[in-house]
Design an enzyme around this catalytic site. Structure first.
Site, PDB file in Angstrom:
ATOM      1  N   ASP A  39      36.219 -30.554   2.840  1.00 51.95           N
ATOM      2  CA  ASP A  39      34.900 -31.034   2.443  1.00 51.95           C
ATOM      3  C   ASP A  39      34.833 -31.185   0.925  1.00 51.95           C
ATOM      4  O   ASP A  39      35.434 -30.384   0.198  1.00 51.95           O
ATOM      5  CB  ASP A  39      33.818 -30.040   2.876  1.00 51.95           C
ATOM      6  CG  ASP A  39      33.660 -29.970   4.383  1.00 51.95           C
ATOM      7  OD1 ASP A  39      34.043 -30.938   5.068  1.00 51.95           O
ATOM      8  OD2 ASP A  39      33.145 -28.949   4.873  1.00 51.95           O
ATOM      9  N   TYR A  67      40.417 -19.029   5.197  1.00 51.30           N
ATOM     10  CA  TYR A  67      39.356 -19.418   4.275  1.00 51.30           C
ATOM     11  C   TYR A  67      38.618 -18.187   3.770  1.00 51.30           C
ATOM     12  O   TYR A  67      38.511 -17.181   4.470  1.00 51.30           O
ATOM     13  CB  TYR A  67      38.324 -20.317   4.974  1.00 51.30           C
ATOM     14  CG  TYR A  67      38.857 -21.599   5.542  1.00 51.30           C
ATOM     15  CD1 TYR A  67      38.804 -22.784   4.819  1.00 51.30           C
ATOM     16  CD2 TYR A  67      39.392 -21.635   6.833  1.00 51.30           C
ATOM     17  CE1 TYR A  67      39.269 -23.975   5.359  1.00 51.30           C
ATOM     18  CE2 TYR A  67      39.863 -22.832   7.372  1.00 51.30           C
ATOM     19  CZ  TYR A  67      39.808 -23.985   6.627  1.00 51.30           C
ATOM     20  OH  TYR A  67      40.276 -25.160   7.160  1.00 51.30           O
ATOM     21  N   ASP A  81      25.826 -26.760   5.361  1.00 46.70           N
ATOM     22  CA  ASP A  81      26.200 -26.159   4.075  1.00 46.70           C
ATOM     23  C   ASP A  81      25.086 -26.439   3.071  1.00 46.70           C
ATOM     24  O   ASP A  81      24.136 -27.160   3.348  1.00 46.70           O
ATOM     25  CB  ASP A  81      27.557 -26.679   3.574  1.00 46.70           C
ATOM     26  CG  ASP A  81      27.573 -28.178   3.326  1.00 46.70           C
ATOM     27  OD1 ASP A  81      26.683 -28.673   2.607  1.00 46.70           O
ATOM     28  OD2 ASP A  81      28.474 -28.866   3.845  1.00 46.70           O
TER      29      ASP A  81
END
Length: 292
Positions: A39, A67, A81
């Site tokens: 992203d 992550y 997000d």
């Protein structure tokens, strides 16, 4: 001449394709590609294939990812997000660490996950994020993913810093959203950093500025993950001089491949990967890719 994989520490605010374009300009070559997108707001490990490395992308084993992320409890957005439009806001002040850990445990192991609308998955030939930008939401099929571990690193309400070790195809944004649903308050990501993608680790990563410096000094090749290393998960067959010459004419070492169990193989000559071949369960032999 650079051949292999560069592990780029992608900065926030640019797309994976932007990184590819930057690498093309730095190295002065068009033969550059990435192995999977991050992203734009995410940072961390983005493997970039250069030269002969572009031929090896399809054979990589990037089945495991890791992550580190910061989850904002009590906030729901359309993108899952912090870059998206806020849809709901709830008070999460009453949630304790034990409740958070219990919900995280419920999301560990093999779980079902629905890909977010803001993703590159195509439906009807069109990426979902393009439909989402038009305000169109379509039904998505759930998929099974594996969360090998889901750890809490720090908790200071409403922010939880976590580490997730997961299978390929996992969306950490969806993991955060699912966590918020379990807790009853909603949640979204405020930061995401990939630390592992298959054989590529953050410890081996360089910034784009470092790559530019290495290229200027003429030492960029010294910082490459070479194709044999990237494909080290494949079984290897060392070619003889005679087999090498036949392979140049498209003839794989059929007899030796048939002696091996079915699967994909690196055909090596010394320390170099010359080709990737496959033997199917039906004993069919095919050359999948030949390298220079």
């Amino acid at each position: 001449m650079v051949d292999g994989f560069l592990v780029i520490d992608k900065p926030a605010g640019i797309s994976s394709h932007d990184v590819v374009n930057r690498v093309r300009r730095i190295l002065g070559t068009r033969k550059v590609g990435h192995t999977g997108t991050l992203d734009p707001f995410a940072t961390g490990v983005l493997p970039i294939a250069v030269g002969e490395g572009t031929k090896a992308i399809q054979f990589l084993d990037e089945g495991e990812k890791a992550y580190e992320a910061v989850i904002r409890l009590g906030l729901v957005t359309d993108t899952l997000d912090i870059t998206g439009t806020v849809l709901q806001e709830h008070d999460s002040g009453g949630l304790g660490q034990e409740q958070l850990l219990s919900a995280m445990a419920a999301l560990t192991g093999e779980i079902s996950q629905v890909p977010p609308m803001y993703s590159a998955i195509k439906q009807g030939g069109q990426p979902l994020y393009k439909l989402a930008r038009k305000g169109i939401e379509v039904e998505r099929q759930s998929r099974q993913v594996i969360i090998h571990s889901f750890e809490l690193l720090e908790f200071s309400s409403p922010l939880a810093t976590v580490r997730a070790h997961c299978s390929r195809g996992t969306y950490v944004r969806t993991l955060a959203d699912d966590l918020g649903k379990l807790l009853g308050c909603g949640a979204c990501l405020t930061a995401l950093r990939r630390t592992l993608s298959g054989p590529f680790r953050l410890a081996d990563a360089m910034t784009l500025e470092q790559l530019a410096s290495y290229a200027e000094e003429g030492v960029a090749q010294h910082h490459v993950v070479h194709v044999p290393t990237a494909l080290s998960h494949l079984a290897q067959i060392q070619l003889t001089e005679s087999e090498l010459q036949k392979l140049k004419n498209g003839i794989p070492p059929r007899d030796r491949l048939l002696e091996m169990p079915p699967g994909m193989f690196s055909l090596m000559y010394g320390q170099q990967v010359i080709a990737v071949a496959e033997q199917t369960p039906e004993k069919a032999i095919s050359l999948k890719r030949v390298f220079n």
